[in-house]
Design a protein around this motif. Structure first.
Motif, PDB file in Angstrom:
ATOM      1  N   GLN A  61     -57.054  27.876  -2.219  1.00 13.72           N
ATOM      2  CA  GLN A  61     -57.062  27.932  -0.895  1.00 13.72           C
ATOM      3  C   GLN A  61     -57.396  26.714  -0.142  1.00 13.72           C
ATOM      4  OE1 GLN A  61     -58.870  31.161   1.297  1.00 13.72           O
ATOM      5  NE2 GLN A  61     -56.891  31.863   1.918  1.00 13.72           N
ATOM      6  N   SER A  62     -58.838  26.572  -0.298  1.00 15.46           N
ATOM      7  CA  SER A  62     -59.433  25.299   0.401  1.00 15.46           C
ATOM      8  C   SER A  62     -58.523  24.093   0.077  1.00 15.46           C
ATOM      9  CB  SER A  62     -60.616  25.020   0.014  1.00 15.46           C
ATOM     10  OG  SER A  62     -61.590  26.275   0.598  1.00 15.46           O
ATOM     11  N   ARG A  63     -58.257  23.762  -1.035  1.00 16.68           N
ATOM     12  CA  ARG A  63     -57.334  22.749  -1.488  1.00 16.68           C
ATOM     13  C   ARG A  63     -56.083  22.465  -0.735  1.00 16.68           C
ATOM     14  NH1 ARG A  63     -58.345  22.724  -6.547  1.00 16.68           N
ATOM     15  NH2 ARG A  63     -56.763  24.146  -7.194  1.00 16.68           N
ATOM     16  N   ALA A  64     -55.231  23.619  -0.675  1.00 20.59           N
ATOM     17  CA  ALA A  64     -53.929  23.784  -0.130  1.00 20.59           C
ATOM     18  C   ALA A  64     -54.270  23.798   1.519  1.00 20.59           C
ATOM     19  CB  ALA A  64     -53.394  25.353  -0.471  1.00 20.59           C
ATOM     20  N   MET A  65     -55.221  24.348   1.781  1.00 19.90           N
ATOM     21  CA  MET A  65     -55.396  24.024   3.596  1.00 19.90           C
ATOM     22  C   MET A  65     -55.751  22.509   3.650  1.00 19.90           C
ATOM     23  SD  MET A  65     -57.972  26.035   6.012  1.00 19.90           S
ATOM     24  CE  MET A  65     -57.468  27.539   5.516  1.00 19.90           C
ATOM     25  N   ARG A  66     -56.614  21.819   2.995  1.00 18.58           N
ATOM     26  CA  ARG A  66     -56.824  20.432   3.431  1.00 18.58           C
ATOM     27  C   ARG A  66     -55.373  19.617   3.047  1.00 18.58           C
ATOM     28  NH1 ARG A  66     -60.996  21.242   0.060  1.00 18.58           N
ATOM     29  NH2 ARG A  66     -59.990  20.049  -1.695  1.00 18.58           N
ATOM     30  N   GLU A  67     -54.669  19.983   2.135  1.00 14.06           N
ATOM     31  CA  GLU A  67     -53.393  19.117   1.878  1.00 14.06           C
ATOM     32  C   GLU A  67     -52.406  19.464   2.879  1.00 14.06           C
ATOM     33  OE1 GLU A  67     -52.291  20.423  -1.988  1.00 14.06           O
ATOM     34  OE2 GLU A  67     -53.949  19.315  -3.023  1.00 14.06           O
ATOM     35  N   ALA A  68     -52.535  20.538   3.627  1.00 17.00           N
ATOM     36  CA  ALA A  68     -51.529  21.031   4.922  1.00 17.00           C
ATOM     37  C   ALA A  68     -52.180  20.547   5.940  1.00 17.00           C
ATOM     38  CB  ALA A  68     -51.618  22.419   4.859  1.00 17.00           C
ATOM     39  N   GLY A  69     -53.237  19.876   6.120  1.00 14.20           N
ATOM     40  CA  GLY A  69     -53.855  19.140   7.283  1.00 14.20           C
ATOM     41  C   GLY A  69     -54.862  20.046   8.103  1.00 14.20           C
ATOM     42  N   GLY A  70     -55.533  20.716   7.345  1.00 15.96           N
ATOM     43  CA  GLY A  70     -56.644  21.703   7.873  1.00 15.96           C
ATOM     44  C   GLY A  70     -56.172  22.654   8.548  1.00 15.96           C
ATOM     45  N   GLU A  71     -57.003  23.364   9.409  1.00 12.30           N
ATOM     46  CA  GLU A  71     -56.649  24.630  10.064  1.00 12.30           C
ATOM     47  C   GLU A  71     -55.517  24.661  11.219  1.00 12.30           C
ATOM     48  OE1 GLU A  71     -58.580  27.579  10.207  1.00 12.30           O
ATOM     49  OE2 GLU A  71     -60.053  27.063   8.799  1.00 12.30           O
ATOM     50  N   GLY A  72     -55.269  23.477  11.515  1.00  8.32           N
ATOM     51  CA  GLY A  72     -54.239  23.416  12.655  1.00  8.32           C
ATOM     52  C   GLY A  72     -52.852  23.006  11.745  1.00  8.32           C
ATOM     53  N   GLY A  73     -53.016  22.635  10.533  1.00  2.61           N
ATOM     54  CA  GLY A  73     -51.797  22.253   9.878  1.00  2.61           C
ATOM     55  C   GLY A  73     -50.703  23.243   9.377  1.00  2.61           C
ATOM     56  N   ASP A  74     -50.106  22.975   8.480  1.00  2.07           N
ATOM     57  CA  ASP A  74     -48.976  23.704   8.022  1.00  2.07           C
ATOM     58  C   ASP A  74     -49.290  24.719   7.015  1.00  2.07           C
ATOM     59  OD1 ASP A  74     -46.878  22.344   9.870  1.00  2.07           O
ATOM     60  OD2 ASP A  74     -46.532  21.025   8.063  1.00  2.07           O
ATOM     61  N   PHE A  75     -50.579  25.075   6.862  1.00  2.47           N
ATOM     62  CA  PHE A  75     -50.898  25.916   5.763  1.00  2.47           C
ATOM     63  C   PHE A  75     -50.642  27.582   6.090  1.00  2.47           C
ATOM     64  CE2 PHE A  75     -54.122  29.059   4.023  1.00  2.47           C
ATOM     65  CZ  PHE A  75     -53.979  28.752   2.657  1.00  2.47           C
ATOM     66  N   SER A  76     -49.894  28.224   5.305  1.00  3.31           N
ATOM     67  CA  SER A  76     -49.514  29.538   5.670  1.00  3.31           C
ATOM     68  C   SER A  76     -50.306  30.399   4.657  1.00  3.31           C
ATOM     69  CB  SER A  76     -48.067  29.929   5.432  1.00  3.31           C
ATOM     70  OG  SER A  76     -47.732  31.165   5.223  1.00  3.31           O
ATOM     71  N   PRO A  77     -51.244  31.320   4.744  1.00  3.29           N
ATOM     72  CA  PRO A  77     -52.013  32.125   4.041  1.00  3.29           C
ATOM     73  C   PRO A  77     -51.173  32.929   3.360  1.00  3.29           C
ATOM     74  CG  PRO A  77     -53.199  32.208   6.172  1.00  3.29           C
ATOM     75  CD  PRO A  77     -51.998  31.297   6.319  1.00  3.29           C
ATOM     76  N   GLN A  78     -50.115  33.521   4.022  1.00  6.72           N
ATOM     77  CA  GLN A  78     -49.204  34.370   3.330  1.00  6.72           C
ATOM     78  C   GLN A  78     -48.627  33.654   2.114  1.00  6.72           C
ATOM     79  OE1 GLN A  78     -49.160  34.124   6.619  1.00  6.72           O
ATOM     80  NE2 GLN A  78     -50.231  36.027   7.260  1.00  6.72           N
ATOM     81  N   GLU A  79     -47.973  32.496   2.666  1.00  7.16           N
ATOM     82  CA  GLU A  79     -47.291  31.856   1.429  1.00  7.16           C
ATOM     83  C   GLU A  79     -48.272  31.383   0.272  1.00  7.16           C
ATOM     84  OE1 GLU A  79     -45.067  28.571   2.618  1.00  7.16           O
ATOM     85  OE2 GLU A  79     -44.198  29.547   4.375  1.00  7.16           O
ATOM     86  N   PHE A  80     -49.338  31.234   0.734  1.00 11.62           N
ATOM     87  CA  PHE A  80     -50.531  30.784  -0.451  1.00 11.62           C
ATOM     88  C   PHE A  80     -50.630  31.926  -1.271  1.00 11.62           C
ATOM     89  CE2 PHE A  80     -54.812  31.137  -1.843  1.00 11.62           C
ATOM     90  CZ  PHE A  80     -54.859  30.064  -2.714  1.00 11.62           C
ATOM     91  N   LEU A  81     -50.964  33.199  -0.749  1.00  8.36           N
ATOM     92  CA  LEU A  81     -51.157  34.483  -1.357  1.00  8.36           C
ATOM     93  C   LEU A  81     -49.759  34.767  -2.367  1.00  8.36           C
ATOM     94  CD1 LEU A  81     -53.584  36.667   1.119  1.00  8.36           C
ATOM     95  CD2 LEU A  81     -54.046  35.300  -1.132  1.00  8.36           C
ATOM     96  N   ALA A  82     -48.849  34.510  -1.790  1.00 11.48           N
ATOM     97  CA  ALA A  82     -47.416  34.893  -2.634  1.00 11.48           C
ATOM     98  C   ALA A  82     -47.467  34.483  -3.948  1.00 11.48           C
ATOM     99  CB  ALA A  82     -46.316  34.534  -1.887  1.00 11.48           C
ATOM    100  N   SER A  83     -48.023  33.160  -4.369  1.00  8.32           N
ATOM    101  CA  SER A  83     -48.209  32.775  -5.476  1.00  8.32           C
ATOM    102  C   SER A  83     -48.940  33.279  -6.366  1.00  8.32           C
ATOM    103  CB  SER A  83     -48.352  31.103  -5.537  1.00  8.32           C
ATOM    104  OG  SER A  83     -49.714  30.932  -4.874  1.00  8.32           O
ATOM    105  N   TYR A  84     -49.843  34.318  -6.151  1.00  8.87           N
ATOM    106  CA  TYR A  84     -51.099  34.805  -6.799  1.00  8.87           C
ATOM    107  C   TYR A  84     -50.479  36.296  -6.949  1.00  8.87           C
ATOM    108  CZ  TYR A  84     -54.177  30.847  -6.505  1.00  8.87           C
ATOM    109  OH  TYR A  84     -54.609  29.730  -6.592  1.00  8.87           O
ATOM    110  N   GLY A  85     -50.991  37.020  -7.993  1.00  5.52           N
ATOM    111  CA  GLY A  85     -50.543  38.501  -8.220  1.00  5.52           C
ATOM    112  C   GLY A  85     -51.832  39.269  -7.417  1.00  5.52           C
TER     113      GLY A  85
END
Length: 168
Positions: A27-51
């Motif tokens: 999650q931290s890596r995905a958030m960094r890659e999306a530009g940090g807190e204000g970036g394009d990171f979506s917690p819902q999309e991130f969690l959708a990839s996990y069971g």
């Protein structure tokens, strides 16, 4: 036996903690890659990839009493981070046990604060101490055998329970 079941449950905590740590890192890596807190990171999309991991506690009093301090700390950590990482903790027990433990036991309070609980038997109003919106009619309705309330995210949903005992 129950002792073996509890030992199995405790050994599974370590697996859950490992998964929780892996999810936090990803999650931290995905958030960094999306530009940090204000970036394009979506917690819902991130969690959708996990069971989803679901922890169901059948008897909260027995369960919390069986934990040593180390295991209690692990479970409290899981509960604090559960929602944001796709882990659902559902606890069941008698109304009196849950009410008493919520007031006096940090682990029970953490479990209930994670957002989910089951109310089984009696009147729904007996579970007023749990976070869940109920209208007046719902509060005063009796729960028959096999009926319950799922308290989740500030809502109370009536549910029907199935038991392995029902087919015997």
């Amino acid at each position: 036996g129950k002792g073996g079941d509890m030992a199995d449950a405790k050994s599974r905590l370590e697996e859950i903690v490992q998964e929780l740590n892996a999810r936090k890192k990803a999650q931290s890596r995905a958030m960094r890659e999306a530009g940090g807190e204000g970036g394009d990171f979506s917690p819902q999309e991130f969690l959708a990839s996990y069971g989803r991991i679901v922890i169901v506690i059948e008897d909260i009093k027995e369960w919390t009493e069986s934990f040593n301090e180390r295991d209690r700390g692990i479970m409290e950590r899981i509960c604090r981070q559960a929602r944001g990482l796709g882990i659902m903790v559902i606890a069941a027990g008698s109304r009196d046990d849950i009410a008493l433990l919520q007031a006096s036991d940090a682990l029970t309070a953490a479990i209930l604060a994670s957002g989910k609980a089951l109310g089984l038997g009696g009147r729904a109003s007996a579970y007023d101490f749990l976070p869940g919106a109920m209208d007046a009619k719902e509060k005063e309705a009796d729960m028959a055998a096999g009926d319950g309330c799922l308290f989740d995210g500030g809502q109370c949903t009536r549910i029907k329970l199935l038991s392995a005992e029902a087919g015997k």
